[in-house]
Design a protein around this motif. Sequence first.
Motif, PDB file in Angstrom:
ATOM      1  N   PHE A  83      14.700  62.398 -29.940  1.00 18.60           N
ATOM      2  CA  PHE A  83      13.881  62.478 -28.728  1.00 18.60           C
ATOM      3  C   PHE A  83      14.054  63.829 -28.042  1.00 18.60           C
ATOM      4  N   SER A  84      15.282  64.313 -27.962  1.00 15.91           N
ATOM      5  CA  SER A  84      15.541  65.605 -27.308  1.00 15.91           C
ATOM      6  C   SER A  84      14.858  66.752 -28.042  1.00 15.91           C
ATOM      7  N   LEU A  85      14.893  66.712 -29.369  1.00 17.72           N
ATOM      8  CA  LEU A  85      14.244  67.760 -30.152  1.00 17.72           C
ATOM      9  C   LEU A  85      12.732  67.720 -29.991  1.00 17.72           C
ATOM     10  N   LEU A  86      12.157  66.520 -29.960  1.00 15.83           N
ATOM     11  CA  LEU A  86      10.711  66.406 -29.772  1.00 15.83           C
ATOM     12  C   LEU A  86      10.312  66.929 -28.393  1.00 15.83           C
ATOM     13  N   CYS A  87      11.118  66.620 -27.381  1.00 10.95           N
ATOM     14  CA  CYS A  87      10.834  67.138 -26.044  1.00 10.95           C
ATOM     15  C   CYS A  87      10.885  68.658 -26.024  1.00 10.95           C
ATOM     16  N   ALA A  88      11.866  69.224 -26.710  1.00  4.20           N
ATOM     17  CA  ALA A  88      11.989  70.678 -26.751  1.00  4.20           C
ATOM     18  C   ALA A  88      10.818  71.309 -27.497  1.00  4.20           C
ATOM     19  N   LEU A  89      10.383  70.687 -28.585  1.00  4.30           N
ATOM     20  CA  LEU A  89       9.257  71.233 -29.352  1.00  4.30           C
ATOM     21  C   LEU A  89       7.958  71.166 -28.565  1.00  4.30           C
ATOM     22  N   TRP A  90       7.764  70.081 -27.793  1.00  5.71           N
ATOM     23  CA  TRP A  90       6.514  69.892 -27.050  1.00  5.71           C
ATOM     24  C   TRP A  90       6.628  70.337 -25.594  1.00  5.71           C
ATOM     25  N   ASP A  91       7.696  71.050 -25.250  1.00  2.00           N
ATOM     26  CA  ASP A  91       7.885  71.589 -23.904  1.00  2.00           C
ATOM     27  C   ASP A  91       7.784  70.493 -22.844  1.00  2.00           C
ATOM     28  N   ARG A  92       8.579  69.455 -23.013  1.00  2.00           N
ATOM     29  CA  ARG A  92       8.588  68.348 -22.070  1.00  2.00           C
ATOM     30  C   ARG A  92       9.972  68.225 -21.433  1.00  2.00           C
ATOM     31  N   GLN A  93       9.980  67.820 -20.153  1.00  2.00           N
ATOM     32  CA  GLN A  93      11.228  67.570 -19.437  1.00  2.00           C
ATOM     33  C   GLN A  93      11.499  66.071 -19.433  1.00  2.00           C
ATOM     34  N   HIS A  94      12.732  65.682 -19.723  1.00  3.29           N
ATOM     35  CA  HIS A  94      13.060  64.256 -19.750  1.00  3.29           C
ATOM     36  C   HIS A  94      14.111  63.926 -18.711  1.00  3.29           C
ATOM     37  N   ASP A  95      14.120  62.679 -18.290  1.00  5.35           N
ATOM     38  CA  ASP A  95      15.102  62.170 -17.339  1.00  5.35           C
ATOM     39  C   ASP A  95      16.412  61.917 -18.066  1.00  5.35           C
ATOM     40  N   GLU A  96      17.464  62.582 -17.633  1.00  8.97           N
ATOM     41  CA  GLU A  96      18.747  62.464 -18.317  1.00  8.97           C
ATOM     42  C   GLU A  96      19.260  61.023 -18.323  1.00  8.97           C
ATOM     43  N   GLU A  97      19.032  60.290 -17.226  1.00 13.47           N
ATOM     44  CA  GLU A  97      19.577  58.942 -17.116  1.00 13.47           C
ATOM     45  C   GLU A  97      18.898  57.962 -18.066  1.00 13.47           C
ATOM     46  N   SER A  98      17.652  58.217 -18.414  1.00 12.99           N
ATOM     47  CA  SER A  98      16.925  57.290 -19.280  1.00 12.99           C
ATOM     48  C   SER A  98      16.764  57.833 -20.702  1.00 12.99           C
ATOM     49  N   LEU A  99      17.554  58.830 -21.035  1.00 17.02           N
ATOM     50  CA  LEU A  99      17.411  59.476 -22.332  1.00 17.02           C
ATOM     51  C   LEU A  99      17.668  58.503 -23.487  1.00 17.02           C
ATOM     52  N   THR A 100      18.681  57.673 -23.331  1.00 21.63           N
ATOM     53  CA  THR A 100      19.012  56.731 -24.404  1.00 21.63           C
ATOM     54  C   THR A 100      17.897  55.720 -24.628  1.00 21.63           C
ATOM     55  N   SER A 101      17.397  55.138 -23.544  1.00 21.08           N
ATOM     56  CA  SER A 101      16.330  54.143 -23.686  1.00 21.08           C
ATOM     57  C   SER A 101      15.048  54.783 -24.214  1.00 21.08           C
ATOM     58  N   ALA A 102      14.763  56.022 -23.796  1.00 18.73           N
ATOM     59  CA  ALA A 102      13.576  56.716 -24.304  1.00 18.73           C
ATOM     60  C   ALA A 102      13.721  56.987 -25.802  1.00 18.73           C
ATOM     61  N   GLY A 103      14.927  57.380 -26.223  1.00 12.28           N
ATOM     62  CA  GLY A 103      15.164  57.611 -27.642  1.00 12.28           C
ATOM     63  C   GLY A 103      14.967  56.348 -28.462  1.00 12.28           C
ATOM     64  N   ARG A 104      15.374  55.222 -27.904  1.00  9.85           N
ATOM     65  CA  ARG A 104      15.202  53.953 -28.614  1.00  9.85           C
ATOM     66  C   ARG A 104      13.728  53.575 -28.724  1.00  9.85           C
ATOM     67  N   LYS A 105      12.963  53.847 -27.678  1.00 10.46           N
ATOM     68  CA  LYS A 105      11.532  53.520 -27.714  1.00 10.46           C
ATOM     69  C   LYS A 105      10.827  54.321 -28.803  1.00 10.46           C
ATOM     70  N   VAL A 106      11.128  55.602 -28.887  1.00 15.45           N
ATOM     71  CA  VAL A 106      10.521  56.438 -29.926  1.00 15.45           C
ATOM     72  C   VAL A 106      10.969  55.957 -31.305  1.00 15.45           C
ATOM     73  N   ASP A 107      12.269  55.653 -31.442  1.00 13.40           N
ATOM     74  CA  ASP A 107      12.788  55.195 -32.728  1.00 13.40           C
ATOM     75  C   ASP A 107      12.111  53.886 -33.145  1.00 13.40           C
ATOM     76  N   LEU A 108      11.953  52.955 -32.207  1.00 14.58           N
ATOM     77  CA  LEU A 108      11.332  51.676 -32.520  1.00 14.58           C
ATOM     78  C   LEU A 108       9.880  51.862 -32.959  1.00 14.58           C
ATOM     79  N   ALA A 109       9.142  52.696 -32.229  1.00 14.57           N
ATOM     80  CA  ALA A 109       7.742  52.947 -32.591  1.00 14.57           C
ATOM     81  C   ALA A 109       7.643  53.584 -33.972  1.00 14.57           C
TER      82      ALA A 109
END
Length: 394
Positions: A161-187
């Motif tokens: 998730f962090s690498l995808l955010c860096a590639l697409w120039d997106r800022q992510h919420d540090e506190e929800s990083l784990t849950s966001a990573g799981r959502k992308v992984d599940l999809a």
Amino acid sequence: MLQWLRDAQPAVQAAAIAGAVALASALIAGVSTAFNVVVKDRLDERRSRRNHDQVARETYRKYADPLTASALALFWRLREILHIEGSYQVSLGAGESRFERYKTESTRYRIAALLGWMSALESELVLCDAQPDPSVGSMRIALARVRDALAEGGHIDVLRFSLLCALWDRQHDEESLTSAGRKVDLALKRRMVSLKSEAVTALSEGDQQAIVREIRSIVHDLTQPMVGTSIAPSMEEVIRVLSIKEAWLFRDWQRAIGEMMLVDTPDGARRFDVRGFRAYTTLASEPGSPDQQWIQRLRELTDDFDSSRDPQFDARIGQLKQVLTAIAQLIIDFQASEPSRTSIQSDALEAARRIVTPTPAKALSHTRLDRLLDRWILGDLRKSSEGLVDAGPG
């Protein structure tokens, strides 16, 4: 009361005194009996605890030698694969030579055998109802580390998730990083199942574009755009991030593999033994065996494995390095638990200590995606996942 007793007839006085003495004796006897019962219960409890502790110590001692021998066998193999330059095993599972096929099968067996001895110890502790004993705590923790290293994969979700955010120039919420990573992984995993494919790189160009659009939409919904000029990543860069290879052996899978390796020996010194290499290879070659699904899990961990690849895109490299470190710590802890009885040789102990000692970070590389990975290695991205102890579903 005393005056009445003095004025009473001698016979009455004698009877009263006798009654008082009897009552006092009964009270003293009752208190003494209750005290003795409490003391006896306490002594029985302490004796029972000592017996349980003794059973736990003796059980660990019975399995210490085969456990350490199995751990050492896997330790030397993983060290050979991951740390020796020019090793024949650098492309484990990819070669067709007889030697490479042996090394591949042997490595799978050594992983299965160690899980087998761990399951044997745990099963015998359950059968003899042995409670946790502080004197073997370090050994128990060392075994748990091996299971953790094989099972924990949540940090890969965060990395992707962090690498995808860096590639697409997106800022992510540090506190929800784990849950966001799981959502992308599940999809991602669900889409791969629907396409009946195990690798993004094996998809057609149209399917790759569709999956990138879907993941990009999810990432955008979970993030905010960065301020500044955006540089669109290439399809190849995104596919490379989505293609991180994983083969986690979740805890229940590990136990299933361990149970598959057990041989019941009720009349032996140990209640359980573990299949030898011959019995394992016979089992692995039986296509109709119900244990084939567990053999397949081991294959996933070793098939097409190349330790010279970038470890960020084959999570198995980091996974097996963590397993190697955990086994090195197990060797150290088992030796320290009973140094006078250990079968661990000094060269193995020294090699284990060198593995546990941290090594310098790798040299930085220069491609755009590799620079992002270097930021992860040096902590700029990884700081978001600090403190994840049990992030994976294992």
